[in-house]
Write an enzyme that holds these catalytic residues in place. Structure first.
Site, PDB file in Angstrom:
ATOM      1  N   GLU A   1       0.780  -1.245   0.000  1.00 36.99           N
ATOM      2  CA  GLU A   1       0.000   0.000   0.000  1.00 36.99           C
ATOM      3  C   GLU A   1       0.813   1.297   0.000  1.00 36.99           C
ATOM      4  O   GLU A   1       0.825   2.030   0.997  1.00 36.99           O
ATOM      5  CB  GLU A   1      -0.928   0.033   1.213  1.00 36.99           C
ATOM      6  CG  GLU A   1      -1.949  -1.060   1.243  1.00 36.99           C
ATOM      7  CD  GLU A   1      -3.007  -0.840   2.329  1.00 36.99           C
ATOM      8  OE1 GLU A   1      -2.888   0.132   3.096  1.00 36.99           O
ATOM      9  OE2 GLU A   1      -3.956  -1.637   2.398  1.00 36.99           O
TER      10      GLU A   1
ATOM     11  N   GLU B   1      -5.572  -8.249   1.376  1.00 36.47           N
ATOM     12  CA  GLU B   1      -6.020  -7.890   2.734  1.00 36.47           C
ATOM     13  C   GLU B   1      -7.482  -7.491   2.702  1.00 36.47           C
ATOM     14  O   GLU B   1      -7.914  -6.750   1.816  1.00 36.47           O
ATOM     15  CB  GLU B   1      -5.265  -6.667   3.292  1.00 36.47           C
ATOM     16  CG  GLU B   1      -3.916  -6.949   3.873  1.00 36.47           C
ATOM     17  CD  GLU B   1      -3.269  -5.703   4.473  1.00 36.47           C
ATOM     18  OE1 GLU B   1      -3.991  -4.800   4.959  1.00 36.47           O
ATOM     19  OE2 GLU B   1      -2.038  -5.636   4.437  1.00 36.47           O
TER      20      GLU B   1
HETATM   21  C1  BGC Z   1      -2.393  -2.288   6.308  1.00 34.54           C
HETATM   22  C2  BGC Z   1      -2.289  -3.075   7.587  1.00 34.54           C
HETATM   23  C3  BGC Z   1      -3.271  -2.524   8.603  1.00 34.54           C
HETATM   24  C4  BGC Z   1      -4.663  -2.671   8.049  1.00 34.54           C
HETATM   25  C5  BGC Z   1      -5.788  -2.246   8.981  1.00 34.54           C
HETATM   26  C6  BGC Z   1      -3.801  -1.992   5.885  1.00 34.54           C
HETATM   27  O1  BGC Z   1      -3.856  -0.764   5.283  1.00 34.54           O
HETATM   28  O2  BGC Z   1      -1.687  -2.919   5.280  1.00 34.54           O
HETATM   29  O3  BGC Z   1      -0.970  -3.034   8.044  1.00 34.54           O
HETATM   30  O4  BGC Z   1      -3.150  -3.125   9.839  1.00 34.54           O
HETATM   31  O5  BGC Z   1      -4.748  -1.882   6.886  1.00 34.54           O
HETATM   32  O6  BGC Z   1      -5.806  -0.897   9.207  1.00 34.54           O
END
Ligand code: BGC
Length: 469
Positions: free
Chosen positions: A193, A380
Site C-alpha cells: 500500500e 487484505e
Molecule cells: C495495512 C495493515 C493494517 C490494516 C488495517 C492496511 O492498510 O496494510 O498493516 O493493519 O490496513 O488498518
C-alpha cells in the site's frame, strides 16, 4: 425461576455457538470460489514481530515514531508486538489449522540491514530462514512482502523516500532477499500500500516518519513508484519462475450530494487514493489530468524516468476495507476535498471508524478490472470489532458477518469474470495497529498481550470449518 434462567442461558449459549457454525449459504459461498482459489491470512513485521532491538536488528522509522510522545493514540509501541519473533511457529501452525493455504508476512529491512545498506545482520537473515522453514514444515505457502512500512531509521535520516538515493538502497535490499530466500519463496510482493505509507507518512504526518510536506510527499511518491518497478525487475531477473506482485489499497469513492464540484472532488480523491501508484506501473504515467497537484511531480523526474516507472507484475494484490465519502473543499491541499466521517451520517463503522460497506468491494473490483491486469488477489480485507475474551472464547459474530458480506461481493466479482484468484484475511492474529496502538483487534486469533496467549476466535473456527471440512 433459577431453572428458567439456566435454560435461557443454555439456549443463548447454543445460539452463539450455532451462529459461528457455517450454514449451507456459507458453504455455497466458499464453493463458488473453486478449488484453485488461494486462501490465506496476513500479518506484517512491525505489527507482530516485537524483538525491536534484539539480535542485531537496527531501528526502523516505526521504532522511532512510536517512542515519541503523542504519536500513538494509546501511547503503546510495537517493541514486543505479538512476540512473533519467538512464536512464529505457533502462528504458522495456527494459520494451517484454520485451513489456510498461504501465510503472508513481511521482512523487516532493518533486521537484515541494520543501517539500511551495507553491513548485513546474520541473525536477522537466519530468522526469516526459520520462518520460511516453519512454513514448509507446516505445509503452508509463504507469501512475502518486502516492504510493509518499516524503513530503516538511518535511511530516513538521509531523507527517506524523499531522497532519490533510496532507490538504490531498496534495490540492494530486494536483491539480497531474492538471492537469499529465492529457493524458498514463490510469491513476492514488492510493497504494501504505497498510498498509505506515503500519504499518511509524508503528507498527513500521522504515520512514521510523521512528515507534513507537499514537497516531500511528491518526491517520495516518485521514488516509491520508481522503486516499485525496480524491485519488480530485480526479482524477475533473479527469479524468473517466481510470481512477482505488489499490493495497493483501494476504496470506492463517492460524494453524498452529486454536484459538479463534488464530482470533481471524487475524481481527485480517486486519483490520489486509487490511481496514483498503480497507473505509473502500468505504463500510464501519473493521473495528473484528474489531480492537477500532481503536475509538480515533473520537477523530480529525470530523463528516462517515465519508461522506468513501468513494470508488468505477475499479479496485483488489492486491499479494501471501507468506502470513502467526500465533498469538495478548496482549503485542503493537494486533493481539494474533505472526507465525510461515516458515523456522522449514521452509517455502520468498525472500531476504527472505517465504514463497513461490502458493496464497495464489488464496485472497486469492477473499477480495477478495467486495467489490463489478468491476475488479482485480495491480499487484505478484515475488520476490527470490540472483541471480548470470555471462557477461552471470542464470539465475534460481527466479524463473521463482515466476511460473509465482503466475500459474497468478491464472489460476485469473480462470477462477472474479474480474475480474482485468492483472498487473504487481515489479520491472522490481533496485532499492533500503527498509530492506533493495540486497541483495534483484527485477528482471527485473539492475543492476550500480557501473556501472549493465542485463542482462536469464532471467526477463526468459522473459516476452519469452511476450509477444512
Ligand atoms: C495495512 C495493515 C493494517 C490494516 C488495517 C492496511 O492498510 O496494510 O498493516 O493493519 O490496513 O488498518
Amino acid at each position: 425461576v433459577k431453572n428458567r434462567l439456566l435454560t435461557l442461558l443454555f439456549l443463548l449459549f447454543w445460539i452463539e455457538c450455532f451462529y459461528a457454525q457455517p450454514d449451507s449459504t456459507d458453504l455455497k459461498l466458499f464453493e463458488s470460489f473453486g478449488t484453485d482459489f488461494t486462501w490465506g491470512a496476513a500479518c506484517a513485521a512491525y505489527q507482530v514481530e516485537g524483538a525491536w532491538d534484539l539480535d542485531g536488528k537496527g531501528l526502523s522509522v516505526w521504532d522511532d515514531f512510536t517512542h515519541h510522545r503523542g504519536k500513538i493514540k494509546t501511547k503503546e509501541n510495537g517493541d514486543q508486538g505479538t512476540d512473533f519473533y519467538h512464536r512464529y511457529n505457533e502462528d504458522i501452525l495456527l494459520a494451517k489449522q484454520l485451513g489456510m493455504d498461504a501465510f503472508r508476512f513481511s521482512i523487516s529491512w532493518s533486521r537484515i540491514f541494520p543501517e539500511g545498506a551495507g553491513k548485513i545482520n546474520p541473525e536477522g537473515v537466519a530468522f526469516y530462514h526459520r520462518v520460511l522453514d516453519a512454513c514448509k514444515t507446516a505445509g503452508i505457502e509463504p507469501w512475502v512482502t518486502l516492504y510493509h512500512w518499516d524503513l530503516p531509521l538511518t535511511l530516513e535520516k538521509e531523507g527517506g523516500w524523499a531522497n532519490r538515493e533510496i532507490i538504490q538502497a531498496f534495490e540492494a535490499f530486494v536483491r539480497f532477499c531474492a538471492e537469499e530466500y529465492g529457493t524458498k519463496v514463490k510469491h513476492w510482493m514488492v510493497m504494501n500500500e504505497p498510498a498509505a505509507f506515503v500519504g499518511l507518512g509524508y503528507l498527513a504526518g500521522i504515520h512514521a516518519p510523521g512528515k507534513i510536506s507537499i514537497r516531500k510527499f511528491l518526491k517520495a511518491t516518485h521514488h516509491v513508484c520508481l522503486s516499485l518497478a525496480e524491485g519488480g525487475r530485480t526479482l524477475k531477473e533473479l527469479l524468473p519462475q517466481a510470481m512477482v506482485g505488489t499490493t495497493f489499497s483501494c476504496s470506492t469513492i463517492q460524494s453524498i450530494r452529486g454536484s459538479s464540484r463534488n464530482n470533481k472532488a471524487v475524481k481527485r480523491m480517486d486519483a490520489l487514493l486509487n490511481r496514483l501508484y498503480i497507473e505509473p506501473s502500468l505504463g500510464m504515467g501519473y493521473p495528473s489530468d484528474d489531480l492537477p497537484a500532481l503536475k509538480r511531480l515533473k520537477r523530480y523526474m529525470l530523463p528516462g524516468d517515465s519508461a522506468k516507472l513501468a513494470f508488468s507484475f505477475d499479479f496485483i494484490g488489492l486491499q479494501n476495507y471501507f468506502r470513502v465519502l467526500v465533498r469538495a473543499n478548496r482549503l485542503i491541499p493537494v486533493v481539494g476535498a474533505t472526507r465525510i466521517r461515516p458515523e456522522k451520517l449514521g452509517l455502520p463503522v468498525n472500531e476504527m471508524g472505517f465504514e463497513v460497506y461490502p458493496e464497495g468491494m464489488l464496485s472497486i473490483l469492477r473499477q480495477f478490472s478495467k486495467y489490463p491486469i489478468d491476475n488479482f488477489y485480495i491480499t487484505e480485507n478484515g475488520v476490527c470489532v470490540n472483541d471480548q475474551l470470555t471462557d477461552n472464547a471470542v464470539h465475534d459474530k460481527e466479524r463473521i458477518q463482515f466476511f460473509r458480506d465482503y466475500l459474497s461481493h468478491v464472489s460476485q466479482a469473480k462470477k462477472e469474470g474479474i480474475p480474482i484468484n485468492g483472498y487473504f484475511v487481515w489479520s491472522l492474529t490481533d496485532n499492533f495497529e500503527w498509530n492506533e496502538g493495540f486497541r483495534p483487534r483484527f485477528g482471527l486469533v485473539h492475543v492476550d498481550y500480557s501473556t501472549m496467549k493465542r485463542t482462536i476466535k469464532d471467526s477463526g473456527w468459522w473459516f476452519k470449518a469452511l476450509l477444512t471440512d
